[in-house]
Design an enzyme around this catalytic site. Structure first.
Site, PDB file in Angstrom:
ATOM      1  N   HIS A  17       0.852  -1.203   0.000  1.00  0.00           N
ATOM      2  CA  HIS A  17       0.000   0.000   0.000  1.00  0.00           C
ATOM      3  C   HIS A  17       0.888   1.255   0.000  1.00  0.00           C
ATOM      4  CE1 HIS A  17      -3.072  -2.698   2.239  1.00  0.00           C
ATOM      5  NE2 HIS A  17      -3.605  -2.450   1.065  1.00  0.00           N
ATOM      6  N   LYS A  41     -15.886  -7.963   5.585  1.00  0.00           N
ATOM      7  CA  LYS A  41     -14.555  -8.595   5.502  1.00  0.00           C
ATOM      8  C   LYS A  41     -14.053  -9.119   6.845  1.00  0.00           C
ATOM      9  CE  LYS A  41     -12.178  -7.493   1.331  1.00  0.00           C
ATOM     10  NZ  LYS A  41     -10.898  -7.093   0.750  1.00  0.00           N
TER      11      LYS A  41
HETATM   12  P1  ADP Z   1      -9.843  -3.781  -0.438  1.00  0.00           P
HETATM   13  O1  ADP Z   1     -10.629  -4.483   0.614  1.00  0.00           O
HETATM   14  O2  ADP Z   1     -10.508  -2.554  -0.969  1.00  0.00           O
HETATM   15  O3  ADP Z   1      -9.297  -4.665  -1.518  1.00  0.00           O
HETATM   16  P2  ADP Z   1      -7.104  -3.585   0.512  1.00  0.00           P
HETATM   17  O4  ADP Z   1      -6.608  -2.836   1.703  1.00  0.00           O
HETATM   18  O5  ADP Z   1      -6.889  -5.051   0.518  1.00  0.00           O
HETATM   19  O6  ADP Z   1      -8.623  -3.190   0.384  1.00  0.00           O
HETATM   20  O7  ADP Z   1      -6.458  -3.006  -0.812  1.00  0.00           O
HETATM   21  C1  ADP Z   1      -6.653  -1.662  -1.208  1.00  0.00           C
HETATM   22  C2  ADP Z   1      -6.089  -1.480  -2.602  1.00  0.00           C
HETATM   23  O8  ADP Z   1      -4.680  -1.676  -2.574  1.00  0.00           O
HETATM   24  C3  ADP Z   1      -6.607  -2.479  -3.641  1.00  0.00           C
HETATM   25  O9  ADP Z   1      -6.672  -1.817  -4.895  1.00  0.00           O
HETATM   26  C4  ADP Z   1      -5.548  -3.546  -3.677  1.00  0.00           C
HETATM   27  O10 ADP Z   1      -5.520  -4.210  -4.940  1.00  0.00           O
HETATM   28  C5  ADP Z   1      -4.312  -2.708  -3.459  1.00  0.00           C
HETATM   29  N1  ADP Z   1      -3.215  -3.469  -2.856  1.00  0.00           N
HETATM   30  C6  ADP Z   1      -3.244  -4.283  -1.791  1.00  0.00           C
HETATM   31  N2  ADP Z   1      -2.024  -4.806  -1.543  1.00  0.00           N
HETATM   32  C7  ADP Z   1      -1.207  -4.307  -2.506  1.00  0.00           C
HETATM   33  C8  ADP Z   1       0.170  -4.486  -2.846  1.00  0.00           C
HETATM   34  N3  ADP Z   1       0.961  -5.326  -2.179  1.00  0.00           N
HETATM   35  N4  ADP Z   1       0.661  -3.791  -3.880  1.00  0.00           N
HETATM   36  C9  ADP Z   1      -0.136  -2.974  -4.608  1.00  0.00           C
HETATM   37  N5  ADP Z   1      -1.442  -2.779  -4.371  1.00  0.00           N
HETATM   38  C10 ADP Z   1      -1.966  -3.430  -3.329  1.00  0.00           C
END
Ligand code: ADP
Length: 166
Positions: A17, A41
């Protein structure tokens, strides 16, 4: 002012992130990391904890702030005066869902663009879910999450910071 919203569960925020946020910060004057309520979730951290941990981890990034939102993302984005929604793309597996989400958001409000960003290769396999699993089983996650999150997770899983670095 160019403003982007980066929405997600952030349960917890990872270095993947963070990588996306750093890229977005280069393109926008301001980035709001918007923590979604997302009860379905079954998060490990409460909304307050997720916001607090993200805020601590991003404290030094002056043009990045952390907020929370409930309800429709596009409504929130308009309310904030944003031009874009940022999402991260790790692999093909993210693509289908993210594509659907982006098109639905465009259907709901065509004035907001969704921008996808790819992290460094080493974060392409990283997810909040993976970090939680590994940490729960006593594995070292220091490389994958910001320090405040590492500390909180180590405490929660009863690991001392020292023992987890070996
Ligand atoms: P959500 O429940 O909305 O998927 P997340 O916190 O899991 O929330 O992810 C938020 C965003 O960040 C999503 O677009 C996800 O694909 C992206 N994301 C999560 N982990 C990574 C990572 N390691 N690298 C790049 N993007 C990521």
């Amino acid at each position: 002012m160019k403003l982007a919203i980066y929405p997600g569960s952030f349960d917890p925020l990872t270095n993947g992130h963070l990588d996306v946020i750093q890229r977005a910060e280069k393109l926008f004057d301001k980035v709001i990391v918007a923590v979604a309520k997302n009860d379905s979730k079954n998060p490990m951290f409460t909304m307050e904890e997720r916001c607090q941990l993200a805020s601590e981890s991003l404290a030094e990034m002056e043009r990045v702030s952390v907020d929370r939102f409930e309800g429709l993302l596009v409504d929130y984005a308009i309310e904030q005066g944003a031009q874009a929604i940022i999402r991260g793309l790790r692999a093909i597996s993210d693509f289908e869902f993210e594509f659907q989400l982006a098109l639905m958001n465009r259907h709901l409000n065509s004035s907001i663009e969704t921008i996808f960003m790819m992290p460094k290769d080493k974060y392409t396999f990283l997810s909040s879910r993976m970090v939680k699993e590994v940490s729960k089983l006593g594995g070292d996650i220091r490389e994958f999450v910001p320090e405040p999150i590492y500390r909180t997770m180590a405490e929660r899983h009863g690991l001392s910071n020292e023992s987890s670095t070996q």
